[in-house]
Write a protein that holds these residues in place. Structure first.
Motif, short mmCIF file in Angstrom:
data_model
loop_
_atom_site.label_atom_id
_atom_site.label_comp_id
_atom_site.label_asym_id
_atom_site.label_seq_id
_atom_site.Cartn_x
_atom_site.Cartn_y
_atom_site.Cartn_z
N SER A 64 0.85 -1.19 0.00
CA SER A 64 0.00 0.00 0.00
C SER A 64 0.89 1.24 0.00
N GLY A 65 0.27 2.40 -0.08
CA GLY A 65 1.01 3.65 -0.16
C GLY A 65 1.99 3.85 0.99
N THR A 66 1.62 3.37 2.16
CA THR A 66 2.47 3.55 3.34
C THR A 66 3.84 2.90 3.14
N MET A 69 5.98 5.31 1.50
CA MET A 69 6.52 6.29 2.44
C MET A 69 7.78 5.71 3.10
N PHE A 91 -1.66 12.53 7.51
CA PHE A 91 -0.71 11.74 6.72
C PHE A 91 0.69 12.35 6.72
N ARG A 94 2.27 10.94 9.73
CA ARG A 94 2.70 9.53 9.62
C ARG A 94 4.21 9.42 9.38
N VAL A 139 -1.16 16.28 -1.35
CA VAL A 139 -2.51 16.51 -0.81
C VAL A 139 -2.61 15.71 0.47
N THR A 141 -4.87 13.98 2.83
CA THR A 141 -6.23 13.47 2.72
C THR A 141 -7.07 13.74 3.96
N ASP A 167 4.84 13.03 -0.95
CA ASP A 167 3.80 12.00 -0.87
C ASP A 167 2.69 12.39 -1.85
N ILE A 169 0.27 10.26 -2.76
CA ILE A 169 -0.74 9.17 -2.72
C ILE A 169 -2.13 9.70 -3.07
N CYS A 170 -2.44 10.90 -2.59
CA CYS A 170 -3.78 11.42 -2.87
C CYS A 170 -3.76 12.50 -3.97
N GLN A 192 -4.76 2.88 -5.58
CA GLN A 192 -6.21 2.93 -5.30
C GLN A 192 -6.81 4.32 -5.25
N LYS A 193 -6.00 5.33 -5.51
CA LYS A 193 -6.56 6.69 -5.38
C LYS A 193 -6.81 7.26 -6.78
C1 LIG Z 1 -4.14 7.20 1.62
C2 LIG Z 1 -2.94 7.98 1.96
C3 LIG Z 1 -1.84 7.40 2.62
C4 LIG Z 1 -1.84 5.99 3.08
O1 LIG Z 1 -1.85 5.11 2.00
P1 LIG Z 1 -2.22 3.57 2.20
O2 LIG Z 1 -2.36 3.08 0.78
O3 LIG Z 1 -3.48 3.51 2.98
O4 LIG Z 1 -1.08 2.93 2.91
C5 LIG Z 1 -0.73 8.20 2.85
N1 LIG Z 1 -0.68 9.47 2.46
C6 LIG Z 1 -1.72 10.06 1.83
C7 LIG Z 1 -1.61 11.49 1.43
C8 LIG Z 1 -2.88 9.33 1.57
O5 LIG Z 1 -3.91 9.91 0.95
#
Ligand SMILES: *Cc1c(COP(=O)(O)O)cnc(C)c1O
Length: 384
Positions: A64-66, A69, A91, A94, A139, A141, A167, A169-170, A192-193
């Motif tokens: 996953s996205g984490t 990171m 996030f 995190r 972004v 989230t 990051d 991811i979003c 998935q985003k």
């Molecule tokens: C969703 C998200 C994450 C976490 O990603 P996962 O796929 O749930 O591990 C981290 N950073 C941002 C900005 C996100 O939107």
């Protein structure tokens, strides 16, 4: 009968039929020349589309996205290094946990939720110490705030020893991002985003400077996320290190095909912006307040504060009964707002359905002045 549920959370986002079909394909061996060609083609496409350079590497891996990171931090820093975390919410924070777990010293500059940290403040902090890396969520989230990663990147030219980690991811595939043009050293995202694929893959771009940093670290304690284990596979997927997520890779390849068919990333960025601004206006027409300040509102989701007297759980239950799933608030905003994703391959009809469900639910709470106010505002904006 079970009602259809439209998934309007900020990831996973709805998955279109042609991407789903890739998930359902008969498996191939990871050494099958057809799969190897598919995997390599996808890596090369992503490398080019996001402005990675010769000597930089682009990774498409299971996780996953984490994990992206963690990979970014693991390959840029060693125990005892300093990292600056620029946090616009949950996030961003995190990264603090990830760095702390690795014995890295962390300084954090935080914005109030709904706002961004001024670039000058980041620069002032970077001038105080030698930071091995600096992280920013494009972004966040949890707050639907978008950071000005281009302006931060331009400023980062004054700090050539600090790896600039973004990051995405979003944001990736919805908000403009380009490593070369924005001076980003490492960017990563999840499938998935805004790519609109099922969860399970992350993509990471590391430029030449980031690869050189990895080289300078020698042996690192991480195994799966070590760039060095994966470079031979990304160069030629005929090589094996760990089993690739074959069907997800096909699904992501289909997502990239859809992006190209849409007119490329630029067209996709414009579509997201148009939808987002129309949705923002629709929310305001319904008398709702957005958490993010004007000027730093993301295009991928909206964080909307509840009107007085609306209970979060009851609201979201009522939304499900009306066929739409939205997410709740995080951190200090738990129970105080809902978050609606509007990224990836969603269409006007999906947004109309989501807004119309929202109106019915608000009406149920006695918080709607007129049916159609949100939907009509959205449609009028989209027609402009
Ligand atoms: C969703 C998200 C994450 C976490 O990603 P996962 O796929 O749930 O591990 C981290 N950073 C941002 C900005 C996100 O939107």
């Amino acid at each position: 009968m079970d009602k259809k549920r439209l998934v309007m959370i900020p990831g996973p986002t709805p998955v279109v039929d042609s991407i789903r079909a890739e998930m359902a394909r008969e498996i191939q061996a990871f050494g099958d020349p057809r799969f190897i060609a598919d995997y390599k083609g996808l890596i090369d496409d992503l490398h080019e589309m996001f402005g990675n350079e010769d000597g930089g590497k682009t990774f498409v891996l299971a996780g996953s996205g984490t994990l992206g990171m963690e990979m970014a931090i693991a390959n840029s820093t060693k125990r005892g290094d300093k990292v600056l975390v620029v946090s616009h919410g949950f996030f961003g924070d995190r990264f603090v946990d990830i760095c702390t777990a690795k014995g890295i010293e962390v300084d954090t500059i935080k914005s109030e939720w709904g706002k961004t940290v001024p670039v000058a403040d980041i620069e002032a902090q970077l001038s105080k110490k030698d930071y091995a890396a600096m992280t920013v969520s494009h972004v966040d989230t949890s707050t639907s705030v978008v950071a000005d990663v281009a302006a931060i990147g331009a400023m980062m030219k004054k700090f050539p020893n600090t790896i600039y980690i973004v990051d995405g991811i979003c944001s990736s595939a919805a908000q403009y991002e380009n490593l070369a043009e924005m001076n980003i050293d490492i960017l990563f995202t999840g499938s998935q985003k805004a790519f609109g694929v099922c969860p399970g893959l992350f993509m990471l771009w590391a430029n030449k400077k980031a690869m050189e940093r990895r080289e300078s670290l020698g042996v690192i304690p991480e195994y799966y996320v070590d760039y060095k284990r994966w470079v031979p596979i990304m160069d030629d997927p005929m090589n094996y290190f760990a089993t690739p997520a074959i069907n997800l890779i096909w699904a992501l390849k289909e997502s990239v095909r859809i992006i190209k068919a849409e007119g490329g990333l630029k067209a996709r960025y414009e579509r997201h912006l148009k939808h987002a601004r129309a949705i923002n206006k629709a929310m305001e027409a319904l008398g709702l307040k957005l958490l993010a300040e004007e000027g730093c509102r993301a295009v991928t989701l909206s964080d909307v504060l509840y009107p007085e007297g609306v209970d979060c759980l009851a609201f979201r239950k009522a939304m499900i009964a009306e066929g739409v799933i939205v997410a709740g608030g995080l951190g200090a905003y738990k129970g105080k707002m809902f978050r609606m994703g509007h990224m990836g391959n969603i269409e006007t009809n999906d947004v109309v359905a989501a807004l119309s469900s929202l109106e019915r639910v608000l009406n149920g709470f006695g918080k709607l002045s007129k049916f159609g106010a949100g939907v009509s505002t959205y449609l009028a904006e989209m027609a402009k």
